[in-house]
Scaffold this active site. Structure first.
Site, mmCIF file in Angstrom:
data_model
loop_
_atom_site.group_PDB
_atom_site.id
_atom_site.type_symbol
_atom_site.label_atom_id
_atom_site.label_comp_id
_atom_site.label_asym_id
_atom_site.label_seq_id
_atom_site.Cartn_x
_atom_site.Cartn_y
_atom_site.Cartn_z
ATOM 1 N N HIS A 273 4.884 -4.560 10.662
ATOM 2 C CA HIS A 273 6.022 -4.253 11.597
ATOM 3 C C HIS A 273 5.112 -5.198 12.460
ATOM 4 O O HIS A 273 5.343 -6.329 12.673
ATOM 5 C CB HIS A 273 4.277 -3.243 11.953
ATOM 6 C CG HIS A 273 4.054 -2.505 11.648
ATOM 7 N ND1 HIS A 273 4.597 -1.119 11.593
ATOM 8 C CD2 HIS A 273 3.746 -1.946 10.150
ATOM 9 C CE1 HIS A 273 4.433 0.176 10.619
ATOM 10 N NE2 HIS A 273 3.839 -0.132 9.711
ATOM 11 N N ASP B 8 5.666 4.683 4.856
ATOM 12 C CA ASP B 8 6.906 3.830 5.687
ATOM 13 C C ASP B 8 6.910 1.978 4.771
ATOM 14 O O ASP B 8 7.075 1.401 5.590
ATOM 15 C CB ASP B 8 6.223 3.669 6.864
ATOM 16 C CG ASP B 8 4.393 2.473 7.760
ATOM 17 O OD1 ASP B 8 3.830 3.260 6.749
ATOM 18 O OD2 ASP B 8 3.950 1.392 8.283
ATOM 19 N N HIS B 9 5.913 2.809 3.825
ATOM 20 C CA HIS B 9 6.094 0.655 3.218
ATOM 21 C C HIS B 9 6.118 1.251 1.459
ATOM 22 O O HIS B 9 6.925 0.622 1.307
ATOM 23 C CB HIS B 9 4.673 0.519 3.238
ATOM 24 C CG HIS B 9 3.919 -0.114 4.610
ATOM 25 N ND1 HIS B 9 4.080 -1.430 5.136
ATOM 26 C CD2 HIS B 9 3.629 0.560 5.125
ATOM 27 C CE1 HIS B 9 3.494 -1.324 6.015
ATOM 28 N NE2 HIS B 9 3.334 0.125 7.146
ATOM 29 N N ASP C 148 -0.020 -4.113 6.230
ATOM 30 C CA ASP C 148 -0.920 -3.498 7.175
ATOM 31 C C ASP C 148 -2.720 -4.079 7.470
ATOM 32 O O ASP C 148 -2.906 -3.583 8.179
ATOM 33 C CB ASP C 148 -0.191 -1.967 7.495
ATOM 34 C CG ASP C 148 0.526 -1.300 7.799
ATOM 35 O OD1 ASP C 148 1.487 -2.050 7.676
ATOM 36 O OD2 ASP C 148 0.496 0.203 7.565
ATOM 37 N N HIS D 76 1.274 4.157 1.956
ATOM 38 C CA HIS D 76 1.571 4.659 3.200
ATOM 39 C C HIS D 76 3.413 4.369 3.381
ATOM 40 O O HIS D 76 4.329 3.752 2.460
ATOM 41 C CB HIS D 76 0.817 3.999 4.427
ATOM 42 C CG HIS D 76 0.368 3.904 4.801
ATOM 43 N ND1 HIS D 76 -0.544 3.097 6.008
ATOM 44 C CD2 HIS D 76 -1.217 5.280 4.459
ATOM 45 C CE1 HIS D 76 -2.228 3.769 5.444
ATOM 46 N NE2 HIS D 76 -1.854 4.390 5.109
ATOM 47 N N HIS E 224 -7.519 -1.019 5.351
ATOM 48 C CA HIS E 224 -6.264 -0.188 6.487
ATOM 49 C C HIS E 224 -6.411 0.772 5.635
ATOM 50 O O HIS E 224 -6.722 2.121 5.413
ATOM 51 C CB HIS E 224 -5.757 -1.045 6.186
ATOM 52 C CG HIS E 224 -3.945 0.193 6.764
ATOM 53 N ND1 HIS E 224 -3.705 0.680 8.107
ATOM 54 C CD2 HIS E 224 -2.822 0.182 5.696
ATOM 55 C CE1 HIS E 224 -2.767 0.933 8.256
ATOM 56 N NE2 HIS E 224 -1.430 0.773 7.304
ATOM 57 N N HIS F 293 0.929 -1.006 0.076
ATOM 58 C CA HIS F 293 0.216 -0.431 0.159
ATOM 59 C C HIS F 293 1.023 1.370 -0.110
ATOM 60 O O HIS F 293 1.730 1.383 0.419
ATOM 61 C CB HIS F 293 -1.174 -0.530 0.836
ATOM 62 C CG HIS F 293 -0.811 -0.044 2.423
ATOM 63 N ND1 HIS F 293 0.250 -0.617 3.197
ATOM 64 C CD2 HIS F 293 -0.726 0.536 3.629
ATOM 65 C CE1 HIS F 293 0.620 -0.566 4.193
ATOM 66 N NE2 HIS F 293 0.025 1.068 4.303
#
Ligand code: ZN
Ligand code: FE
Length: 239
Positions: free
Chosen positions: A169, A58-59, A131, A56, A112, A54
């Site tokens: 995570h 942090d990905h 996530d 975001h 999400h 996805h």
């Protein structure tokens, strides 16, 4: 197919997967480029593909730098083409993505985010869930509905029970506390508790988890209907 777990940022995991000869690799959800570059340089690997679950940051944080450096191709969900940086290959629900020795089925699992996908390497029985499904937990619902998230998790629940779950995570300890608080008499969960604490004490990832364990211990997967799932999700947000 070998998987290398790469801790990134505070509590993210990126994953490198290798083909048989350990020459070519894909990275899943590169949060940042630096730790990935280090491993690639040390092992002289060709980073052929970047797979994003996805959009975001942090990905996808490492997308641009890695692509520039290794000329890798970036794969992501078609509807997220405008928010996955540098995307090259668009995939859709239930499609099989196949390149070289890599072969994964794509599952669209919204909740999400609206464009969240999972990569299921079905021959190797490994799924990268980003996530959406965590070990003993699930992602927060940002863009979707409770019902979407419930149905997305249901898709994963139907996979073979010995499927390995690789999530985005290291949230397992916090998730474990929530599961124990709401399901204190679960014997399997108490056994899992000991295993998890041991791994963390030795500074090891709690990932991958096995679907069989998640089905027995992850309270979000045990929820019978959308109503009870929603209640749990709300409780967890304030836990
Ligand atoms: Zn996310
Ligand atoms: Fe994340």
């Amino acid at each position: 197919m070998e998987v290398k777990i790469i801790p990134c940022l505070n509590d993210n995991y990126s994953y490198l997967i290798f083909d048989k000869n350990k020459k070519n690799a894909c990275v899943i959800d590169p949060s940042e480029s630096k730790p990935i570059i280090e491993i690639i340089e040390k092992n002289k690997i060709n980073l052929r593909y970047i797979l994003n679950t996805h959009h975001h940051y942090d990905h996808v944080g490492g997308n641009k730098e890695l692509k520039k450096r290794y000329n890798s191709k970036i794969i992501g969900f078609k509807d997220d083409k405008d928010r996955i940086p540098e995307i090259d290959i668009l995939v859709e629900n239930n499609q099989i993505w196949r390149e070289e020795n890599f072969e994964a089925k794509i599952y669209h699992i919204p909740g999400h985010t609206s464009g969240h996908i999972a990569f299921h390497f079905f021959k190797e029985k490994k799924i990268f869930t980003g996530d959406t499904l965590f070990s003993l937990g699930c992602g927060r619902i940002f863009e979707g509905t409770y019902e979407q998230m419930f149905n997305s998790l249901k898709k994963i629940k139907e996979l073979p029970k010995d499927t390995e779950i690789y999530c985005g995570h290291e949230y397992t300890l916090q998730n474990l506390k929530f599961c124990i608080a709401n399901d204190p008499r679960n014997i399997k969960l108490n056994k899992k508790n000991v295993e998890i604490k041991k791994k963390l004490k030795n500074n090891l990832p709690t990932i991958p988890s096995i679907l069989r364990d998640e089905l027995e211990c992850n309270i979000f997967l045990k929820a019978k209907d959308v109503k009870s799932f929603s209640k749990l999700r709300d409780l967890k947000d304030n836990f």
